[in-house]
Every structure is written in C-alpha cells, then in structure tokens.
Motif scaffolding. Structure first.
Motif, PDB file in Angstrom:
ATOM      1  N   TRP A 132      36.229  26.208  35.220  1.00  0.00           N
ATOM      2  CA  TRP A 132      36.559  27.603  35.532  1.00  0.00           C
ATOM      3  C   TRP A 132      37.843  27.958  34.804  1.00  0.00           C
ATOM      4  O   TRP A 132      38.886  27.371  35.038  1.00  0.00           O
ATOM      5  CB  TRP A 132      36.724  27.754  37.046  1.00  0.00           C
ATOM      6  CG  TRP A 132      36.932  29.140  37.520  1.00  0.00           C
ATOM      7  CD1 TRP A 132      38.104  29.686  37.939  1.00  0.00           C
ATOM      8  CD2 TRP A 132      35.945  30.162  37.666  1.00  0.00           C
ATOM      9  NE1 TRP A 132      37.900  30.981  38.341  1.00  0.00           N
ATOM     10  CE2 TRP A 132      36.579  31.299  38.183  1.00  0.00           C
ATOM     11  CE3 TRP A 132      34.584  30.220  37.410  1.00  0.00           C
ATOM     12  CZ2 TRP A 132      35.900  32.483  38.444  1.00  0.00           C
ATOM     13  CZ3 TRP A 132      33.915  31.386  37.674  1.00  0.00           C
ATOM     14  CH2 TRP A 132      34.572  32.499  38.183  1.00  0.00           C
ATOM     15  N   SER A 160      29.950  34.116  36.906  1.00  0.00           N
ATOM     16  CA  SER A 160      31.378  34.236  37.164  1.00  0.00           C
ATOM     17  C   SER A 160      31.725  35.462  38.000  1.00  0.00           C
ATOM     18  O   SER A 160      32.513  35.384  38.931  1.00  0.00           O
ATOM     19  CB  SER A 160      32.151  34.253  35.849  1.00  0.00           C
ATOM     20  OG  SER A 160      31.715  35.329  35.047  1.00  0.00           O
ATOM     21  N   TYR A 161      31.129  36.603  37.694  1.00  0.00           N
ATOM     22  CA  TYR A 161      31.457  37.825  38.429  1.00  0.00           C
ATOM     23  C   TYR A 161      30.906  37.809  39.851  1.00  0.00           C
ATOM     24  O   TYR A 161      31.378  38.531  40.717  1.00  0.00           O
ATOM     25  CB  TYR A 161      30.979  39.067  37.680  1.00  0.00           C
ATOM     26  CG  TYR A 161      29.502  39.086  37.371  1.00  0.00           C
ATOM     27  CD1 TYR A 161      28.564  39.504  38.292  1.00  0.00           C
ATOM     28  CD2 TYR A 161      29.047  38.656  36.122  1.00  0.00           C
ATOM     29  CE1 TYR A 161      27.214  39.508  38.005  1.00  0.00           C
ATOM     30  CE2 TYR A 161      27.693  38.665  35.821  1.00  0.00           C
ATOM     31  CZ  TYR A 161      26.785  39.085  36.767  1.00  0.00           C
ATOM     32  OH  TYR A 161      25.452  39.084  36.480  1.00  0.00           O
ATOM     33  N   LEU A 187      35.637  37.694  32.249  1.00  0.00           N
ATOM     34  CA  LEU A 187      34.912  37.266  33.434  1.00  0.00           C
ATOM     35  C   LEU A 187      33.627  38.066  33.601  1.00  0.00           C
ATOM     36  O   LEU A 187      32.607  37.535  34.009  1.00  0.00           O
ATOM     37  CB  LEU A 187      35.809  37.450  34.661  1.00  0.00           C
ATOM     38  CG  LEU A 187      35.242  36.936  35.968  1.00  0.00           C
ATOM     39  CD1 LEU A 187      36.300  36.106  36.673  1.00  0.00           C
ATOM     40  CD2 LEU A 187      34.831  38.082  36.837  1.00  0.00           C
ATOM     41  N   TYR A 200      39.335  31.034  34.709  1.00  0.00           N
ATOM     42  CA  TYR A 200      39.897  32.315  35.140  1.00  0.00           C
ATOM     43  C   TYR A 200      40.968  32.175  36.209  1.00  0.00           C
ATOM     44  O   TYR A 200      41.320  33.138  36.866  1.00  0.00           O
ATOM     45  CB  TYR A 200      38.767  33.223  35.645  1.00  0.00           C
ATOM     46  CG  TYR A 200      37.700  33.416  34.601  1.00  0.00           C
ATOM     47  CD1 TYR A 200      37.952  34.159  33.453  1.00  0.00           C
ATOM     48  CD2 TYR A 200      36.453  32.817  34.732  1.00  0.00           C
ATOM     49  CE1 TYR A 200      36.988  34.314  32.482  1.00  0.00           C
ATOM     50  CE2 TYR A 200      35.485  32.975  33.766  1.00  0.00           C
ATOM     51  CZ  TYR A 200      35.763  33.721  32.647  1.00  0.00           C
ATOM     52  OH  TYR A 200      34.804  33.875  31.680  1.00  0.00           O
ATOM     53  N   ASP A 211      38.463  32.669  44.957  1.00  0.00           N
ATOM     54  CA  ASP A 211      39.812  33.068  45.356  1.00  0.00           C
ATOM     55  C   ASP A 211      40.039  32.832  46.845  1.00  0.00           C
ATOM     56  O   ASP A 211      41.085  32.340  47.253  1.00  0.00           O
ATOM     57  CB  ASP A 211      40.064  34.542  45.026  1.00  0.00           C
ATOM     58  CG  ASP A 211      40.185  34.800  43.533  1.00  0.00           C
ATOM     59  OD1 ASP A 211      40.406  33.833  42.775  1.00  0.00           O
ATOM     60  OD2 ASP A 211      40.060  35.972  43.129  1.00  0.00           O
ATOM     61  N   ASN A 264      33.571  34.913  41.765  1.00  0.00           N
ATOM     62  CA  ASN A 264      35.011  34.983  41.585  1.00  0.00           C
ATOM     63  C   ASN A 264      35.755  35.234  42.897  1.00  0.00           C
ATOM     64  O   ASN A 264      36.723  34.551  43.211  1.00  0.00           O
ATOM     65  CB  ASN A 264      35.369  36.060  40.567  1.00  0.00           C
ATOM     66  CG  ASN A 264      36.848  36.102  40.291  1.00  0.00           C
ATOM     67  OD1 ASN A 264      37.432  35.093  39.937  1.00  0.00           O
ATOM     68  ND2 ASN A 264      37.453  37.252  40.476  1.00  0.00           N
TER      69      ASN A 264
END
Length: 144
Positions: free
Chosen positions: A123, A100-101, A49, A125, A108, A104
C-alpha cells in the motif's frame, strides 16, 4: 463511492453552505455541484488512489489487543460475527479485498483503532492520506 459503469457518484457536503452536494466522475473529469447554493467546479486531476485498479488484500496481523470497539468495527467491515473477529485479532488472517478507492477509508480506521495490518500488494498511500469523500479536492480548490 458507488460505482455505476464508468461513472462514480457520491454525496458530499458543500464547503460553502454545508448543503447537500454531489461528486460525479465520468472520465476524463470530476465534477462537484451543490444543489443548495450552486457552488460547483470541475477538474481533470485525479489522485493516483482513484486511478489505481489493483486488487488489494488487507490482513490482520496476529496478537492484537481485543476490545469491544475493535470487535464491532471488524464485524461491520467483514460481515462476520464477534467470535470470528476475536479470532482474527488474536490469530491474524484475511479481513477484506478491494480496489484502493474502496478500502482506503477502512484502512485509515483500522490504523486509527491500533489494529496491526498488512496489505498485499504494498500500500503506497500512507504518506498521502485521502478521504473517500475527496475533501482534499474541495480544500485545494477553495484555498486558492
């Protein structure tokens, strides 16, 4: 995570003394250091990620239930007013873009708030969630 050129910097909490600690990422390594007790480590392992440089777009799917909690969160993420966010929940639309980082944690929270989303490109992850604070690395290191 704040980006300063090629160095990533983030404040964290030490797992040993609960004091203020700092993560820094200066390729090829990641370091963690507590300013209170001196606990520290360095690693060269990076979660995929963190290495993913693709630009992701998060879309809200239509027909979500509108609640005050969802409206407040969407408004804070998108920097839009409640009317726009209500329209997003009912009609769907683009919410945010980012690496992504960067997104993220937001993904969530959207999932935990039962907001239906779609992410393009796909996605990958979901099966291996990771916190932006990189707490997984602390646990991995301290549980050995």
């Amino acid at each position: 995570m704040k980006r300063y050129g090629v160095i990533y910097y983030q404040e964290a909490i030490c797992p040993v003394c609960k004091g203020k600690a700092i993560f820094t990422w200066e390729p090829p390594g990641l370091t963690f250091e507590c300013s209170k007790c001196g606990y520290s480590y360095a690693t060269s392992y990076f979660h995929p990620l963190d290495e993913d440089q693709k630009e992701y777009t998060v879309f809200i799917k239509p027909n979500n239930v509108v609640t005050k909690d969802k409206l407040m969160y969407l408004s804070s993420v998108s920097s839009k007013n409640y009317i726009y966010c209500k329209s997003l929940l009912i009609n769907g639309g683009e919410l945010l873009k980012g690496k992504s980082y960067e997104i993220n944690d937001r993904i969530d929270i959207l999932i935990n708030k039962d907001i239906s989303i779609d992410i393009i490109p796909e996605w990958k992850y979901f099966d291996d969630p990771i916190e932006a604070s990189h707490e997984w690395q602390i646990k991995k290191k301290t549980n050995r």
